[in-house]
Design a protein around this motif. Structure first.
Motif, PDB file in Angstrom:
ATOM      1  N   ASN A 183       4.284  19.236  -6.535  1.00  0.00           N
ATOM      2  CA  ASN A 183       4.772  20.241  -7.473  1.00  0.00           C
ATOM      3  C   ASN A 183       5.742  21.221  -6.828  1.00  0.00           C
ATOM      4  O   ASN A 183       5.549  21.666  -5.700  1.00  0.00           O
ATOM      5  CB  ASN A 183       3.571  21.010  -8.053  1.00  0.00           C
ATOM      6  N   GLY A 184       6.773  21.603  -7.607  1.00  0.00           N
ATOM      7  CA  GLY A 184       7.761  22.560  -7.140  1.00  0.00           C
ATOM      8  C   GLY A 184       7.954  23.733  -8.082  1.00  0.00           C
ATOM      9  O   GLY A 184       9.005  24.369  -8.046  1.00  0.00           O
ATOM     10  N   VAL A 211      12.695  18.216  -1.589  1.00  0.00           N
ATOM     11  CA  VAL A 211      11.529  18.223  -0.703  1.00  0.00           C
ATOM     12  C   VAL A 211      10.829  16.870  -0.733  1.00  0.00           C
ATOM     13  O   VAL A 211      10.430  16.327   0.310  1.00  0.00           O
ATOM     14  CB  VAL A 211      10.563  19.353  -1.096  1.00  0.00           C
ATOM     15  N   ALA A 212      10.680  16.289  -1.928  1.00  0.00           N
ATOM     16  CA  ALA A 212      10.023  14.987  -2.043  1.00  0.00           C
ATOM     17  C   ALA A 212      10.792  13.907  -1.286  1.00  0.00           C
ATOM     18  O   ALA A 212      10.208  13.094  -0.554  1.00  0.00           O
ATOM     19  CB  ALA A 212       9.871  14.603  -3.513  1.00  0.00           C
ATOM     20  N   VAL A 221       9.578   7.386  -4.118  1.00  0.00           N
ATOM     21  CA  VAL A 221       9.647   8.655  -4.852  1.00  0.00           C
ATOM     22  C   VAL A 221      10.181   8.375  -6.249  1.00  0.00           C
ATOM     23  O   VAL A 221      11.274   7.813  -6.402  1.00  0.00           O
ATOM     24  CB  VAL A 221      10.573   9.657  -4.144  1.00  0.00           C
ATOM     25  N   THR A 222       9.443   8.776  -7.261  1.00  0.00           N
ATOM     26  CA  THR A 222       9.920   8.612  -8.629  1.00  0.00           C
ATOM     27  C   THR A 222      10.967   9.676  -8.940  1.00  0.00           C
ATOM     28  O   THR A 222      11.069  10.686  -8.240  1.00  0.00           O
ATOM     29  CB  THR A 222       8.781   8.765  -9.652  1.00  0.00           C
ATOM     30  N   GLY A 233       0.789  -1.231   0.000  1.00  0.00           N
ATOM     31  CA  GLY A 233       0.000   0.000   0.000  1.00  0.00           C
ATOM     32  C   GLY A 233       0.818   1.276   0.000  1.00  0.00           C
ATOM     33  O   GLY A 233       0.363   2.315   0.483  1.00  0.00           O
ATOM     34  N   ALA A 234       2.013   1.219  -0.561  1.00  0.00           N
ATOM     35  CA  ALA A 234       2.907   2.379  -0.530  1.00  0.00           C
ATOM     36  C   ALA A 234       2.328   3.582  -1.265  1.00  0.00           C
ATOM     37  O   ALA A 234       1.641   3.455  -2.279  1.00  0.00           O
ATOM     38  CB  ALA A 234       4.259   2.014  -1.138  1.00  0.00           C
ATOM     39  N   LEU A 235       2.656   4.742  -0.751  1.00  0.00           N
ATOM     40  CA  LEU A 235       2.371   6.003  -1.425  1.00  0.00           C
ATOM     41  C   LEU A 235       3.479   6.273  -2.435  1.00  0.00           C
ATOM     42  O   LEU A 235       4.658   6.113  -2.129  1.00  0.00           O
ATOM     43  CB  LEU A 235       2.337   7.141  -0.398  1.00  0.00           C
ATOM     44  N   VAL A 236       3.105   6.682  -3.633  1.00  0.00           N
ATOM     45  CA  VAL A 236       4.071   7.096  -4.652  1.00  0.00           C
ATOM     46  C   VAL A 236       4.080   8.624  -4.710  1.00  0.00           C
ATOM     47  O   VAL A 236       3.041   9.244  -4.949  1.00  0.00           O
ATOM     48  CB  VAL A 236       3.713   6.529  -6.036  1.00  0.00           C
ATOM     49  N   ILE A 237       5.239   9.226  -4.468  1.00  0.00           N
ATOM     50  CA  ILE A 237       5.391  10.670  -4.597  1.00  0.00           C
ATOM     51  C   ILE A 237       6.097  10.962  -5.915  1.00  0.00           C
ATOM     52  O   ILE A 237       7.178  10.426  -6.179  1.00  0.00           O
ATOM     53  CB  ILE A 237       6.197  11.260  -3.425  1.00  0.00           C
ATOM     54  N   VAL A 238       5.472  11.796  -6.737  1.00  0.00           N
ATOM     55  CA  VAL A 238       6.035  12.188  -8.030  1.00  0.00           C
ATOM     56  C   VAL A 238       6.398  13.670  -7.957  1.00  0.00           C
ATOM     57  O   VAL A 238       5.514  14.535  -8.007  1.00  0.00           O
ATOM     58  CB  VAL A 238       5.043  11.955  -9.183  1.00  0.00           C
TER      59      VAL A 238
END
Length: 254
Positions: A117-118, A51-52, A68-69, A22-27
């Motif tokens: 977003n950055g 930051v990601a 994190v991608t 159930g991992a969260l993917v941060i893009v």
């Protein structure tokens, strides 16, 4: 050994296991563009990625699975093109890239994605893309610009600004902490400009895109002259800590 959070440093088998857990993917989503006379063009890439990754490290430390991608390094930056040094997409191309990434994650079994977003020019685009992908894929896709999500932890650290702007006290401080070799210290005396991208009488809720060339002679919004690595470290810790707290909230993903 610390838990690895970078997608590109994990094997396919390890990523399948993260999805099953159930991992969260941060893009991280960024831009390649002018940042005044004192900063290299990769600021948003460096800061978005930083930051990601710092946020993911805190989530992992709390015992929650996360990956994190690699950063989406180009976005919507037409408003910086007149300065040179900038690469831009249109919305259709950007939405297609984001869609391909999120669809790939979904096909591998991931059910939660955060488009982090950055770059200010991407702010509305990532929200629209997240909404469309949530409907199309039946998974949870959140989106937001990091300084819009947690402004309350940024303002108290700054001396001359109410928040993060562009090539400013905040971004320059973060770069001094993360990539000081990309800061031209001899040009800091020139690194200041207006405190807003809006003209007199234009409220925050009224959007009208302008070239940054018409707004700021230097390409800077804000005042970077009081930037420091110490502020940058404090900003990174505060931003990532609060973002992790928000993303760990199970109600958000219910």
């Amino acid at each position: 050994m610390a838990t690895e959070t970078e997608w590109m440093r994990l094997t396919a088998e390890e990523l399948r296991a993260r999805a099953a857990a159930g991992a969260l993917v941060i893009v991280p989503v960024a831009s390649l563009e002018q940042h005044g006379p004192h900063l290299a063009t990769g600021v948003d890439i460096v800061l978005g990625t930083g930051v990601a990754q710092a946020t993911a490290a805190r989530i992992a430390a709390a015992g929650a699975p996360v990956v994190v991608t690699p950063c989406v390094w180009t976005g919507l930056a037409e408003h910086h093109m007149e300065f040179g040094g900038t690469v831009t997409l249109d919305y259709a191309a950007m939405a297609a890239v984001l869609g391909g990434i999120v669809r790939s994650a979904a096909r591998h079994g991931f059910k939660r994605v955060m488009l982090l977003n950055g770059h200010g020019g991407n702010a509305e685009a990532v929200i629209q893309a997240a909404s469309e992908l949530t409907i199309a894929l039946g998974i949870k896709v959140a989106a937001g610009t990091y300084w819009h999500i947690v402004p309350e932890v940024i303002a108290p650290i700054l001396d001359r600004q109410p928040g993060l702007m562009h090539a400013c006290e905040a971004e320059t401080s973060l770069m001094l902490a993360l990539r000081p070799d990309s800061v031209r210290l001899d040009r800091l005396p020139e690194a200041h400009g207006p405190m807003s991208t809006r003209v007199e009488g234009q409220p925050a809720g009224l959007a009208l895109r302008r070239s940054f060339r018409a707004i700021s002679e230097t390409g800077v919004i804000g005042d970077a002259r009081t930037a420091s690595a110490e502020k940058g470290e404090k900003l990174l810790a505060a931003i990532s800590g609060r973002l992790a707290e928000l993303l760990l909230n199970p109600t958000l993903w219910a």
